[in-house]
Enzyme design. Structure first.
Site, PDB file in Angstrom:
ATOM      1  N   LYS A  68       0.726  -1.144   0.089  1.00 41.53           N
ATOM      2  CA  LYS A  68      -0.198   0.070  -0.103  1.00 41.53           C
ATOM      3  C   LYS A  68       0.715   1.075   0.071  1.00 41.53           C
ATOM      4  O   LYS A  68       1.867   1.314   0.782  1.00 41.53           O
ATOM      5  CB  LYS A  68      -0.908   0.071   1.365  1.00 41.53           C
ATOM      6  CG  LYS A  68      -1.959   1.199   1.133  1.00 41.53           C
ATOM      7  CD  LYS A  68      -3.301   0.676   0.570  1.00 41.53           C
ATOM      8  CE  LYS A  68      -4.289   1.806   0.555  1.00 41.53           C
ATOM      9  NZ  LYS A  68      -3.923   2.627  -0.858  1.00 41.53           N
ATOM     10  N   LYS A  92       5.325   2.399   8.270  1.00 41.03           N
ATOM     11  CA  LYS A  92       3.878   3.176   8.602  1.00 41.03           C
ATOM     12  C   LYS A  92       2.908   2.198   8.866  1.00 41.03           C
ATOM     13  O   LYS A  92       1.964   2.326   9.917  1.00 41.03           O
ATOM     14  CB  LYS A  92       3.824   3.950   7.567  1.00 41.03           C
ATOM     15  CG  LYS A  92       2.597   4.941   7.862  1.00 41.03           C
ATOM     16  CD  LYS A  92       2.490   5.850   7.028  1.00 41.03           C
ATOM     17  CE  LYS A  92       3.701   6.740   6.245  1.00 41.03           C
ATOM     18  NZ  LYS A  92       3.356   7.670   5.269  1.00 41.03           N
ATOM     19  N   LYS A 104       5.292   2.464  -2.832  1.00 44.94           N
ATOM     20  CA  LYS A 104       5.142   3.637  -3.551  1.00 44.94           C
ATOM     21  C   LYS A 104       5.635   3.440  -4.642  1.00 44.94           C
ATOM     22  O   LYS A 104       6.246   2.817  -5.335  1.00 44.94           O
ATOM     23  CB  LYS A 104       6.088   4.501  -2.501  1.00 44.94           C
ATOM     24  CG  LYS A 104       5.838   5.805  -2.458  1.00 44.94           C
ATOM     25  CD  LYS A 104       4.986   6.315  -1.552  1.00 44.94           C
ATOM     26  CE  LYS A 104       4.604   7.885  -1.167  1.00 44.94           C
ATOM     27  NZ  LYS A 104       4.037   7.938  -0.033  1.00 44.94           N
ATOM     28  N   THR A 187      -5.263  12.733   6.175  1.00 42.76           N
ATOM     29  CA  THR A 187      -3.756  12.965   6.753  1.00 42.76           C
ATOM     30  C   THR A 187      -3.645  14.040   7.666  1.00 42.76           C
ATOM     31  O   THR A 187      -3.005  14.202   8.638  1.00 42.76           O
ATOM     32  CB  THR A 187      -2.865  12.994   5.637  1.00 42.76           C
ATOM     33  OG1 THR A 187      -3.144  11.700   4.304  1.00 42.76           O
ATOM     34  CG2 THR A 187      -1.560  12.958   5.818  1.00 42.76           C
ATOM     35  N   ASN A 218      -2.728  19.113   0.099  1.00 38.44           N
ATOM     36  CA  ASN A 218      -3.656  18.137   0.748  1.00 38.44           C
ATOM     37  C   ASN A 218      -3.451  18.197   1.986  1.00 38.44           C
ATOM     38  O   ASN A 218      -4.273  18.618   3.078  1.00 38.44           O
ATOM     39  CB  ASN A 218      -3.573  16.981   0.056  1.00 38.44           C
ATOM     40  CG  ASN A 218      -4.416  16.038   0.785  1.00 38.44           C
ATOM     41  OD1 ASN A 218      -4.268  15.262   1.878  1.00 38.44           O
ATOM     42  ND2 ASN A 218      -5.750  16.013   0.467  1.00 38.44           N
ATOM     43  N   SER A 346      -7.444   5.438   4.201  1.00 39.59           N
ATOM     44  CA  SER A 346      -7.536   4.545   2.866  1.00 39.59           C
ATOM     45  C   SER A 346      -7.726   2.895   3.360  1.00 39.59           C
ATOM     46  O   SER A 346      -8.581   2.441   2.400  1.00 39.59           O
ATOM     47  CB  SER A 346      -5.972   4.217   2.395  1.00 39.59           C
ATOM     48  OG  SER A 346      -5.799   5.640   1.729  1.00 39.59           O
TER      49      SER A 346
HETATM   50  N1  LIG Z   1      -1.742  12.954   0.472  1.00 39.79           N
HETATM   51  C1  LIG Z   1      -1.429  12.120   1.629  1.00 39.79           C
HETATM   52  O1  LIG Z   1      -2.567  11.474   1.891  1.00 39.79           O
HETATM   53  C2  LIG Z   1      -0.398  11.871   2.143  1.00 39.79           C
HETATM   54  C3  LIG Z   1       0.761  12.646   2.000  1.00 39.79           C
HETATM   55  N2  LIG Z   1       2.116  12.462   2.556  1.00 39.79           N
HETATM   56  C4  LIG Z   1       3.051  13.363   2.289  1.00 39.79           C
HETATM   57  O2  LIG Z   1       3.009  14.909   2.550  1.00 39.79           O
HETATM   58  C5  LIG Z   1       3.658  15.520   2.023  1.00 39.79           C
HETATM   59  C6  LIG Z   1       2.693  16.500   1.001  1.00 39.79           C
HETATM   60  O3  LIG Z   1       1.722  15.729   0.514  1.00 39.79           O
HETATM   61  P1  LIG Z   1       0.378  16.265  -0.268  1.00 39.79           P
HETATM   62  O4  LIG Z   1      -0.006  17.458   0.570  1.00 39.79           O
HETATM   63  O5  LIG Z   1      -0.442  15.093  -0.626  1.00 39.79           O
HETATM   64  O6  LIG Z   1       0.939  16.950  -1.598  1.00 39.79           O
HETATM   65  P2  LIG Z   1       0.447  18.083  -2.608  1.00 39.79           P
HETATM   66  O7  LIG Z   1       0.801  17.980  -3.816  1.00 39.79           O
HETATM   67  O8  LIG Z   1      -1.150  18.198  -2.276  1.00 39.79           O
HETATM   68  O9  LIG Z   1       0.962  19.493  -1.923  1.00 39.79           O
HETATM   69  C7  LIG Z   1       2.548  19.660  -1.767  1.00 39.79           C
HETATM   70  C8  LIG Z   1       2.433  20.877  -1.165  1.00 39.79           C
HETATM   71  O10 LIG Z   1       3.971  21.266  -0.942  1.00 39.79           O
HETATM   72  C9  LIG Z   1       4.286  22.510  -1.645  1.00 39.79           C
HETATM   73  N3  LIG Z   1       5.580  22.281  -2.166  1.00 39.79           N
HETATM   74  C10 LIG Z   1       6.188  21.727  -2.923  1.00 39.79           C
HETATM   75  N4  LIG Z   1       7.680  21.959  -3.204  1.00 39.79           N
HETATM   76  C11 LIG Z   1       7.810  22.816  -2.157  1.00 39.79           C
HETATM   77  C12 LIG Z   1       8.975  23.641  -1.700  1.00 39.79           C
HETATM   78  N5  LIG Z   1      10.213  23.334  -2.385  1.00 39.79           N
HETATM   79  N6  LIG Z   1       8.807  24.400  -0.817  1.00 39.79           N
HETATM   80  C13 LIG Z   1       7.939  24.639  -0.015  1.00 39.79           C
HETATM   81  N7  LIG Z   1       6.725  24.094  -0.407  1.00 39.79           N
HETATM   82  C14 LIG Z   1       6.916  23.110  -1.484  1.00 39.79           C
HETATM   83  C15 LIG Z   1       3.461  22.517  -2.740  1.00 39.79           C
HETATM   84  O11 LIG Z   1       3.396  24.007  -2.884  1.00 39.79           O
HETATM   85  C16 LIG Z   1       2.066  22.055  -1.950  1.00 39.79           C
HETATM   86  O12 LIG Z   1       1.511  23.089  -1.115  1.00 39.79           O
HETATM   87  C17 LIG Z   1       4.524  14.608   1.071  1.00 39.79           C
HETATM   88  O13 LIG Z   1       5.536  14.515   1.777  1.00 39.79           O
HETATM   89  C18 LIG Z   1       3.504  13.174   1.015  1.00 39.79           C
HETATM   90  O14 LIG Z   1       4.465  12.285   0.970  1.00 39.79           O
HETATM   91  C19 LIG Z   1       2.041  11.517   3.799  1.00 39.79           C
HETATM   92  C20 LIG Z   1       0.825  10.650   3.920  1.00 39.79           C
HETATM   93  C21 LIG Z   1      -0.454  10.904   3.211  1.00 39.79           C
HETATM   94  O1  LIG Z   2      -3.172   6.158   1.651  1.00 35.71           O
HETATM   95  C1  LIG Z   2      -2.423   5.536   1.101  1.00 35.71           C
HETATM   96  O2  LIG Z   2      -2.615   4.260   0.747  1.00 35.71           O
HETATM   97  C2  LIG Z   2      -0.853   5.889   1.384  1.00 35.71           C
HETATM   98  C3  LIG Z   2      -0.739   7.162   1.551  1.00 35.71           C
HETATM   99  C4  LIG Z   2       0.955   7.637   1.390  1.00 35.71           C
HETATM  100  O3  LIG Z   2       1.427   7.205   0.324  1.00 35.71           O
HETATM  101  C5  LIG Z   2       1.677   7.808   2.570  1.00 35.71           C
HETATM  102  O4  LIG Z   2       1.111   7.581   3.761  1.00 35.71           O
HETATM  103  O5  LIG Z   2       2.761   8.339   2.413  1.00 35.71           O
END
Ligand SMILES: NC(=O)C1=CN([C@@H]2O[C@H](COP(=O)(O)OP(=O)(O)OC[C@H]3O[C@@H](n4cnc5c(N)ncnc54)[C@H](O)[C@@H]3O)[C@@H](O)[C@H]2O)C=CC1
Ligand SMILES: O=C(O)CCC(=O)C(=O)O
Length: 413
Positions: A68, A92, A104, A187, A218, A346
Site C-alpha cells: 500500500k 507505517k 510507493k 492525513t 492536501n 485508505s
Molecule cells: N496525501 C496524503 O494522503 C499523504 C501525503 N503525505 C506526504 O505529505 C507531503 C505532502 O503531500 P500532499 O499534501 O499530498 O501533496 P500536494 O501535492 O497536495 O501538496 C504539496 C505542497 O507542498 C508544496 N511544496 C512543494 N515543493 C515545495 C518547496 N520546495 N517548498 C515549499 N513547499 C513546497 C506545494 O506548493 C504544495 O503546497 C508529502 O511528503 C507526502 O508524501 C504523507 C501521507 C499521506
Molecule cells: O493512503 C495510502 O494508501 C498511502 C498514503 C501515502 O502514500 C503515505 O502515507 O505516504
C-alpha cells in the site's frame, strides 16, 4: 545538503533492527524490496508532439498484507526516493496496525506544467504498464504529492478495463466512485490528532501554541484548518510559490478562500511575505513540514527554533538533523506515525469497497482517532522499554511487527 533518502531511511531501519536485536539475515531480507518496477510512459502532448516520462512502483514488503502506498508526480521522483518511501510505508502500515505491507510509486514530471488531458493520458499509460502487478489483494495505490482523487479515478478506470470494475484497487478516490468520506482530510486530521497527543505529554495543547507550516497542499491545508479550528495560532506558512507570516496568526479560512479563488500565497492580503529560506527556522512552538523530504538537514537543523516538529511530510528530517535536534532538545514526532492518518482512512476505504457498505464521516473520524491514539500508546511503550526517542520507538514498533509476520509465514524455509 540533504542525505540520499534511501541511505537515510535504511540507516533508521538498521538502528531499529539493532535495538530489537534482529537476526542479521532477517534484517537484510527486510531491507531488500520485494519488487522494483520501472516503466517508460510516452504520451502525445496537446500540441501533437510526443513526450516520454519514467514511472516507478516499488513494492517493498507484503508480509502483513497487500502492499500500500501513494503515487507521486514530481520532477525529483527517482528510484532511490521511491524505494525509501516504499520502505517507510511498510513500517507505517505496521505502526498503524492496518493489515498492509508497503509500496510507493511515482512519475518524474512537473504536474503543474501538464494540461488535464496530458495528465490523464500519462496516468492511463502508467496504469497500462503496471496493471498486472497491482490489485485489490496485491498492491493498492493512493494519492501523494502532485496527485489527487482525479488521478485515482483515472487509474481505477484504466485498471478496470483489464480486470473488470475494481473499486478497491486504489484508495483516495472521489466519493462518487467509492471513495471514503473523510479521506481527503484524513492525513491532516491524523496530524492534528498526533499533535494533540504529543503536546498533551508535555502539558501543552494546540490551543495557545504557535505553528509554522511548510506546504499548503492536501496535507498542509487540512492540517492548517484543523489546527486553526482547535485554537492553534499559525504564524507562518509557505508553499512552492513563497511564504507568508503574521504574528497575530494567519486567518486560515480566509486564506483557503483566497487559494480556492486561484490566489497565490504571497498575494494574501492579511499577512506579510517572508523569505522561504527562513520558514523552517522561524521562531514557533511547533513546526509542521508538509511538503518535500530532506528539508531539515545538517545545514539548517542548528538554527531550528521550534520546540516540537510534527513530520506530516514523508522523511522531512535527515538522520544528521535528528542528531542535532536531539542535542538541542527538540522533540520530533516521526512521519511513520504523524502522517499515518491517510493510510489509515485508505484502509477504511478499502474495507468499505470490499464490503460494499459506506460509513458516515463521523464513524471514519472516530475510528481514525482510535487508531492514532492506540499507535501513540504503543510507540510510547517501545520508547520506554528500549529507552529510545520517538523515531526509534515508531521504527522498532513497525519493524518488529513486520519481522514477526515474516517469521510466522515461515521465512526460515
Ligand atoms: N496525501 C496524503 O494522503 C499523504 C501525503 N503525505 C506526504 O505529505 C507531503 C505532502 O503531500 P500532499 O499534501 O499530498 O501533496 P500536494 O501535492 O497536495 O501538496 C504539496 C505542497 O507542498 C508544496 N511544496 C512543494 N515543493 C515545495 C518547496 N520546495 N517548498 C515549499 N513547499 C513546497 C506545494 O506548493 C504544495 O503546497 C508529502 O511528503 C507526502 O508524501 C504523507 C501521507 C499521506
Ligand atoms: O493512503 C495510502 O494508501 C498511502 C498514503 C501515502 O502514500 C503515505 O502515507 O505516504
Amino acid at each position: 545538503m540533504a542525505m540520499n533518502a534511501l541511505a537515510a531511511t535504511s540507516r533508521n531501519f538498521r538502528r531499529a533492527a539493532r535495538l530489537l536485536g534482529l537476526d542479521s539475515k532477517l534484517e537484510k531480507s527486510l531491507l531488500i524490496p520485494f519488487r522494483e518496477i520501472k516503466v517508460e510512459c510516452t504520451i502525445p502532448m496537446d500540441d501533437g508532439t510526443l513526450a516520454s516520462f519514467v514511472g516507478f512502483r516499488v513494492q517493498h514488503d507484503n508480509a502483513r498484507g497487500p502492499m500500500k502506498g501513494g503515487i507521486r508526480y514530481h520532477p525529483e521522483v527517482d528510484p532511490d526516493e521511491v524505494n525509501a518511501l516504499a520502505q517507510l510505508m511498510t513500517w507505517k502500515t505496521a505502526v498503524a496496525a492496518v493489515p498492509y505491507g508497503g509500496a510507493k510509486g511515482g512519475i518524474g514530471c512537473s504536474p503543474g506544467e501538464l494540461s488535464r488531458s496530458e495528465l490523464e493520458r500519462l496516468t492511463r499509460v502508467f496504469t497500462q504498464k503496471i496493471h498486472d502487478l497491482i490489485g485489490t489483494h496485491t498492491d493498492v495505490p493512493a494519492p501523494d504529492m502532485g496527485t489527487n482523487a482525479q488521478t485515482m479515478a483515472w487509474m481505477l478506470d484504466e485498471y478496470s478495463k483489464f480486470h473488470g470494475h475494481s473499486p478497491a484497487v486504489v484508495t483516495g478516490k472521489p466519493i462518487d466512485l467509492g471513495g471514503s468520506l473523510g479521506r481527503d482530510a484524513a492525513t491532516g486530521r491524523g496530524v492534528m490528532y498526533a499533535t494533540e497527543a504529543l503536546l498533551a505529554e508535555y502539558g501543552k495543547s494546540i490551543s495557545g501554541s504557535t505553528f509554522v507550516i511548510q506546504g499548503f497542499g492536501n496535507v498542509g491545508s487540512w492540517a492548517a484548518q484543523l489546527i486553526h479550528e482547535r485554537g492553534g495560532k499559525i504564524i507562518a506558512l509557505g508553499d512552492v510559490t513563497g511564504s507568508i507570516r503574521n504574528k497575530a496568526g494567519i486567518d486560515i479560512p480566509a486564506l483557503m478562500k483566497h487559494r480556492n479563488d486561484g490566489g497565490a500565497l504571497k498575494d494574501f492580503h492579511s499577512a506579510e511575505v517572508m523569505d522561504s529560506a527562513e520558514l523552517l527556522v522561524h521562531d514557533c512552538d511547533v513546526l509542521v513540514p508538509c511538503a518535500l523530504g530532506g528539508v531539515l538537514n545538517k545545514d539548517n537543523a542548528p538554527d531550528v527554533k521550534a520546540k516540537f516538529i510534527i513530520e506530516a511530510a514523508n522523511h522531512p528530517t535527515d538522520p544528521e538533523a535528528d542528531e542535532i535536534l536531539a542535542k538541542k532538545g527538540v522533540i520530533v514526532l516521526p512521519d511513520i506515525y504523524a502522517n499515518s492518518g491517510g493510510v489509515i482512512v485508505s484502509y477504511f476505504e478499502w474495507v468499505q469497497n470490499i464490503q460494499g457498505f459506506m460509513w458516515d464521516e463521523e464513524k471514519v473520524n472516530n475510528e481514525l482517532e482510535k487508531y492514532m491514539s492506540s499507535a501513540f500508546r504503543h510507540i510510547k511503550a517501545m520508547c520506554k522499554s528500549l529507552d529510545c526517542d520517538l523515531r526509534m520507538g515508531a521504527f522498532t514498533l513497525g519493524v518488529n511487527r513486520v519481522a514477526r509476520a515474516t517469521l510466522l509465514r515461515g521465512w526460515e524455509a
